[in-house]
Structure formats: structure tokens, C-alpha cells
Design a protein around this motif. Structure first.
Motif, short mmCIF file in Angstrom:
data_model
loop_
_atom_site.label_atom_id
_atom_site.label_comp_id
_atom_site.label_asym_id
_atom_site.label_seq_id
_atom_site.Cartn_x
_atom_site.Cartn_y
_atom_site.Cartn_z
N VAL A 367 40.86 44.78 23.35
CA VAL A 367 40.34 43.64 24.11
C VAL A 367 39.69 44.13 25.40
CG1 VAL A 367 41.04 41.63 25.48
CG2 VAL A 367 41.91 41.90 23.17
N ARG A 368 38.53 43.58 25.72
CA ARG A 368 37.81 43.94 26.94
C ARG A 368 37.39 42.67 27.67
NH1 ARG A 368 39.79 47.84 25.44
NH2 ARG A 368 38.93 49.93 25.07
N PHE A 369 37.38 42.75 29.00
CA PHE A 369 36.88 41.64 29.81
C PHE A 369 35.38 41.79 30.00
CE2 PHE A 369 41.35 41.83 30.93
CZ PHE A 369 41.72 40.48 30.93
N SER A 370 34.66 40.69 29.95
CA SER A 370 33.20 40.73 30.06
C SER A 370 32.80 41.19 31.46
CB SER A 370 32.61 39.34 29.79
OG SER A 370 32.97 38.90 28.51
N PRO A 371 32.05 42.28 31.58
CA PRO A 371 31.70 42.80 32.91
C PRO A 371 30.73 41.91 33.68
CG PRO A 371 30.58 44.05 31.18
CD PRO A 371 31.56 43.14 30.49
N ASP A 372 29.99 41.04 32.97
CA ASP A 372 29.09 40.14 33.68
C ASP A 372 29.79 38.87 34.14
OD1 ASP A 372 29.51 39.21 31.14
OD2 ASP A 372 27.46 38.45 30.87
N ARG A 373 31.05 38.71 33.73
CA ARG A 373 31.83 37.52 34.11
C ARG A 373 32.93 37.85 35.09
NH1 ARG A 373 34.14 33.88 35.73
NH2 ARG A 373 34.78 31.91 34.79
N TRP A 374 33.55 39.01 34.93
CA TRP A 374 34.69 39.41 35.76
C TRP A 374 34.39 40.71 36.49
CZ3 TRP A 374 37.70 35.42 35.97
CH2 TRP A 374 37.86 34.60 34.86
N PRO A 375 34.97 40.93 37.66
CA PRO A 375 34.66 42.13 38.47
C PRO A 375 35.37 43.38 37.97
CG PRO A 375 36.25 40.75 39.63
CD PRO A 375 35.84 39.98 38.40
N VAL A 376 35.18 43.70 36.69
CA VAL A 376 35.86 44.87 36.12
C VAL A 376 35.33 46.17 36.72
CG1 VAL A 376 36.46 43.73 33.95
CG2 VAL A 376 34.23 44.85 34.16
N GLY A 377 34.05 46.17 37.14
CA GLY A 377 33.50 47.37 37.75
C GLY A 377 34.04 47.64 39.14
N LEU A 378 34.71 46.66 39.73
CA LEU A 378 35.30 46.82 41.07
C LEU A 378 36.81 47.00 40.99
CD1 LEU A 378 33.30 44.06 42.99
CD2 LEU A 378 33.01 46.54 43.16
N TRP A 379 37.30 47.28 39.80
CA TRP A 379 38.73 47.38 39.59
C TRP A 379 39.39 48.37 40.55
CZ3 TRP A 379 42.74 45.14 37.29
CH2 TRP A 379 43.87 45.89 37.02
N GLU A 380 38.84 49.57 40.61
CA GLU A 380 39.45 50.60 41.44
C GLU A 380 39.39 50.23 42.92
OE1 GLU A 380 41.26 52.99 40.44
OE2 GLU A 380 40.88 52.59 38.31
N GLU A 381 38.24 49.72 43.37
CA GLU A 381 38.10 49.34 44.78
C GLU A 381 39.08 48.24 45.16
OE1 GLU A 381 35.72 49.74 42.66
OE2 GLU A 381 34.04 50.90 43.50
N LEU A 382 39.23 47.24 44.29
CA LEU A 382 40.14 46.13 44.57
C LEU A 382 41.59 46.60 44.61
CD1 LEU A 382 38.49 43.39 42.32
CD2 LEU A 382 38.71 43.29 44.81
N ARG A 383 42.00 47.42 43.65
CA ARG A 383 43.37 47.89 43.63
C ARG A 383 43.67 48.82 44.81
NH1 ARG A 383 46.16 46.95 38.80
NH2 ARG A 383 47.92 47.79 39.98
N ALA A 384 42.70 49.68 45.14
CA ALA A 384 42.90 50.60 46.27
C ALA A 384 43.03 49.83 47.59
CB ALA A 384 41.74 51.59 46.35
N ALA A 385 42.17 48.83 47.77
CA ALA A 385 42.24 48.03 49.00
C ALA A 385 43.53 47.23 49.07
CB ALA A 385 41.03 47.10 49.07
#
Length: 489
Positions: A367-385
Motif C-alpha cells: 500500500v502506498r499513499f498518493s504523493p500528489d495528495r499527501w506530503p509523503v515527500g516531506l516525511w523525513e523533514e516532518l518527523r525530524a522537526a
């Protein structure tokens, strides 16, 4: 949904105080879909996201497969049945999501099938008492129980009116009329059997009384140019074409009018179109079955039905027994063997997901989340912050990202999410005005609440505004969102 479900599993209690949003922190809250959220959390623990998607797709496949079987048994060819279901899919697919609404799609179909069986004289009125426990279960899963109660209430009203006027009603005595009215009342009271009491229906009313179309897509009026819109029109025209000849032959049943009601409700909120589609499909089954069962002597099926005698709703004639066993609601087919293939497929998928075996489609981790719908590309930045900020740090967010942040970055408290009854009309309107054309309102909110982070939809009014402000620094950007931090913090 999952965050609340996990909270219930950890605490053993339903949520009563808001803990996710800094703008509503500590206020009384009602988890109006608490039982569904609890079950979702259990499934997620057992089989992760794949288990949730499997549960939803299996429920939908079972629902529409069941309706397709009824169409075929009513005398419609498999090809035409597939065509009807394709139109139903187009009218409904915008609500095919992993969420508690799926329970309403299933329960409303079963509920309405029961009403159709009583209306046709195949089932005695007393059989409707199973609606009471279903009402209790349904109300704790999803507020769509109001759809079932409304349909039951309208059918009852039509039966009471049509009985004396046309004698085309399953209510044939004062006792039966009292029984049905009492049933409606008991079903209405049954929704109060929940952890919140009256607060649960009050939350439903607060949500339904607001014009949510400008914030929540599924609450907006339908658009005929969209696939769901023109599919609904095609389905309604087909229903009308089949209904009119019956009316010309003076054949009429109260439940046959329900597609009209749901078509009008679908025009008000696009989320009602799937309910309209399934109610219409089940009504078409009845209409085609009635035509197939037309007797050779010219008497209409409704006349035959009126000849069926109910002695106090207990004894039935041989004709009534034939109708009950021959009607489209019969689930008898070719025995249990027909269920073996889907049972094996679903069972195999469950086992592979539970043991964490990776294989395409049936196994885990696909299962994958749609990258154009959810901020999956910002996953690392969000978790780090989120790891750097103290527990309960405030973050400004677009409404669409509220649930995402609640689940994946629980250390933050969010600005808003789609629990509209919690935030109220005034707050939602201020949010919408800022989102559409007054982004400077964000500065006032920042001074009021003191948030230092912001996650907004990419290329939105807020994104452009924050990018133009020297006070804010863009930490990251992906296909769906832009992540900002207040400089100097």
C-alpha cells in the motif's frame, strides 16, 4: 480515525476531551464513529494498512456482487446487469475510501432490501424488528444510520396513507399500523444506546446543519458534468423508464418512490449519490421481478399481492409463501461452493498480511499513499522537526493535512482538521476566507496561538503568501505540500 482508535485501545475509554488540536484543546469532544474507529485500529494492528484496504474492498465487492446477483435473478441478463453496476460504480466511486462510511453503504442496502420485501408482501412486518439491533450497531459505527431511519420513516408514512386509499400497503390492520409506528420509535430510541447518549445525535445534527460543501468535497452539491453526476442522471432516467409503465398499469408500491427521494438528496450533497445508486438498483430489481411475475390472465402483480392474506400478520396463504421464496431477496443459489474462491483469496491475503510476507497485491507493504495528495515527500523533514519540538508544539496546517499530522506526527498539535462539529461554523468560515483570499489572517492567528511551523497545500494562497514573507523559511516542498518554519525559532 486510526488515531482515535489507537487512543481507545491504549486507554480503554472513548474520547471525551480534545487532545489533537491546539485551537480546541481541552474542549468536550464526541467520537461519533467510535466503534468503527476502534475496529479500524484493531485491523491496522493486525494487518497494517493492507488489512484496512482489504476489509474495505471486500465489503464493497460483497455489496455490489450481492446486488448484481439480485439483478440477474430478477431476469436481467448478466451483460445488462454488469452495465447497470458500471453506472452505479461511476455514481458511487468518489466515496470508496477506507473509512466508516463503508458500513453505511452496506447497511443501507440490506436495510432497504428488507423494506422492499415487506412492501412486496414476501415478508411479514414482524420481520422488520431486526432493524432494532441493527440500529444500535449502525449508530455506533457511523451517523449514516439517519439514512436508514429516514427511509424507514418515509416508507411507514406512505404505507399508512396508501393503506386506506388504495389498499396497496402491507399494513392491513390497525394492529399492524401500530406495530410499524412503534418499530420506528424504537429504532429512533435505539441510536441512544451509545457511550455519549444524546451528544451523539447532537453531533450529527451539528454537522448536517452546516453548509460544509466549501470545506469538505463530499458535502458539496453534485455537478452533472462530472462522472458521478451524469451517471446518476443515467440511472435515474433508467429507473423512470421502468417505473412509468408500472404506474400506467396501476401497479404501485411505496418503496418504489425512494429513489426519487435519494436523487433529490444526492443533488444537495454528492455523498448521498452512492446511497441513491444502491437504492435505485434494488428498486430496479423489484420492478423487473414484478414484470417477470405478471400472470397470464392479465391481473397485475400488485393485485395478486393484495390477495395475499395476513391474519394479524401471522398466517399467510400459499401464494404469499410462493412470493416469499421466489422473490429477488432470496440468497439461495448454487450452495456454499460459490463462496469458496473469494473466501480463499481473502483468507490468503489476510494470512500473508498478518505474517508480514511481502508479495504483490495479496501480501504486506504494498500500500502506498498518493504523493500528489499527501506530503509523503516531506516525511523525513516532518518527523525530524517533530522530534526537535516539545510535546504539544503547535503547527498551522491546511485542513486536508490535519488527519495526516495527527497520526504520523503525534507530538504536534494541529490547527484544524475535518471534524467540523468540533470547530464550528464561525471558525471554519474564517479558515475558508483566509484560504481563498485573505492569507494575512495567518499572521493574526500566529500572534494569537504562537505557532512556529506551517504545513500548507503547495501552490495555494498560503504557500505563495508564506514564500513572500521574510519571517518564514521554507523547510521543504514536495508534490502535495510546502513546509515552513518561522525564522529565528
Amino acid at each position: 480515525h486510526l488515531a482515535w482508535g489507537e487512543q481507545m485501545l491504549q486507554t480503554g475509554q472513548v474520547p471525551r476531551v480534545e487532545r489533537f488540536s491546539f485551537t480546541r484543546w481541552g474542549q468536550p469532544v464526541v467520537a461519533d464513529q467510535w466503534l468503527a474507529e476502534l475496529l479500524m485500529a484493531l485491523v491496522h494492528r493486525l494487518a497494517d494498512w493492507e488489512g484496512l484496504l482489504l476489509l474495505t474492498s471486500t465489503a464493497l465487492a460483497g455489496l455490489y456482487g450481492w446486488m448484481g446477483g439480485r439483478l440477474v435473478r430478477a431476469g436481467i441478463t448478466p451483460l445488462w446487469s454488469a452495465g447497470i453496476l458500471a453506472v452505479v460504480f461511476l455514481a458511487s466511486a468518489h466515496n470508496f475510501h477506507v473509512r466508516p462510511l463503508t458500513a453505511t453503504l452496506v447497511f443501507q442496502a440490506v436495510w432497504f432490501a428488507g423494506l422492499l420485501a415487506v412492501d412486496a408482501g414476501r415478508t411479514p412486518i414482524r420481520r422488520l424488528w431486526w432493524f432494532v439491533p441493527l440500529s444500535v450497531l449502525w449508530s455506533n459505527l457511523h451517523g449514516g444510520v439517519l439514512a436508514g431511519l429516514g427511509t424507514l420513516g418515509l416508507c411507514t408514512a406512505f404505507w399508512l396513507i396508501l393503506g386506506p386509499l388504495t389498499h396497496q400497503s402491507p399494513i392491513r390492520s390497525v394492529g399492524q399500523g401500530v406495530q410499524v409506528v412503534f418499530l420506528v420509535g424504537v429504532c429512533g430510541l435505539a441510536i441512544l444506546i451509545n457511550p455519549y447518549g444524546m451528544e451523539l445525535p447532537r453531533t450529527w445534527y451539528a454537522t448536517l446543519s452546516m453548509d460544509l460543501g466549501q470545506w469538505i468535497q463530499e458535502h458539496r452539491p453534485w455537478r452533472p458534468a462530472e462522472p458521478a453526476g451524469w451517471a446518476a442522471i443515467v440511472l435515474f432516467l433508467g429507473y423512470t423508464a421502468v417505473l412509468v409503465p408500472r404506474l400506467r398499469r396501476k401497479e404501485f408500491r411505496a418503496a418504489w418512490t425512494m429513489p426519487i427521494i435519494w436523487f433529490l438528496l444526492g443533488m444537495q450533497r454528492v455523498r448521498n449519490l452512492p446511497l441513491f445508486a444502491e437504492v435505485t438498483t434494488l428498486t430496479l430489481v423489484e420492478l423487473f421481478f414484478t414484470r417477470r411475475e405478471a400472470p397470464a390472465n392479465g391481473s397485475s402483480p400488485s393485485v395478486l399481492r393484495n390477495q395475499v392474506s395476513y391474519s394479524g400478520g401471522q398466517d399467510r396463504s400459499l401464494g404469499a409463501q410462493r412470493l416469499e421464496t421466489a422473490g429477488p431477496p432470496s440468497l439461495s443459489g448454487h450452495g456454499w461452493q460459490k463462496y469458496m474462491i473469494p473466501i480463499l483469496l481473502v483468507g490468503t491475503a489476510i494470512v500473508l498480511q498478518i505474517v508480514d510476507y511481502q508479495t504483490p497485491l495479496l501480501g504486506s507493504h504494498w500500500v502506498r499513499f498518493s504523493p500528489d495528495r499527501w506530503p509523503v515527500g516531506l516525511w523525513e523533514e516532518l518527523r525530524a522537526a517533530s522530534r526537535q519540538v516539545p510535546e504539544g508544539e503547535a503547527i498551522f496546517n491546511d485542513l486536508d493535512f490535519g488527519g495526516w499530522l495527527i497520526y504520523f506526527t503525534p507530538r504536534w498539535r494541529i490547527f484544524i482538521d475535518d471534524r467540523c462539529a468540533l470547530y464550528g461554523r464561525a471558525f471554519l468560515e474564517a479558515y475558508e476566507q483566509s484560504r481563498r483570499g485573505n492569507p494575512a489572517q495567518l499572521d493574526q492567528w500566529q500572534r494569537e496561538y504562537g505557532f512556529r511551523w506551517a504545513l500548507v497545500r503547495r501552490q495555494s494562497v498560503w504557500d505563495r503568501y508564506l514564500a513572500s514573507q521574510s519571517r518564514w523559511e521554507c523547510v521543504g516542498r514536495d508534490e502535495a505540500a510546502a513546509f515552513y518554519q518561522l525564522r529565528g525559532h
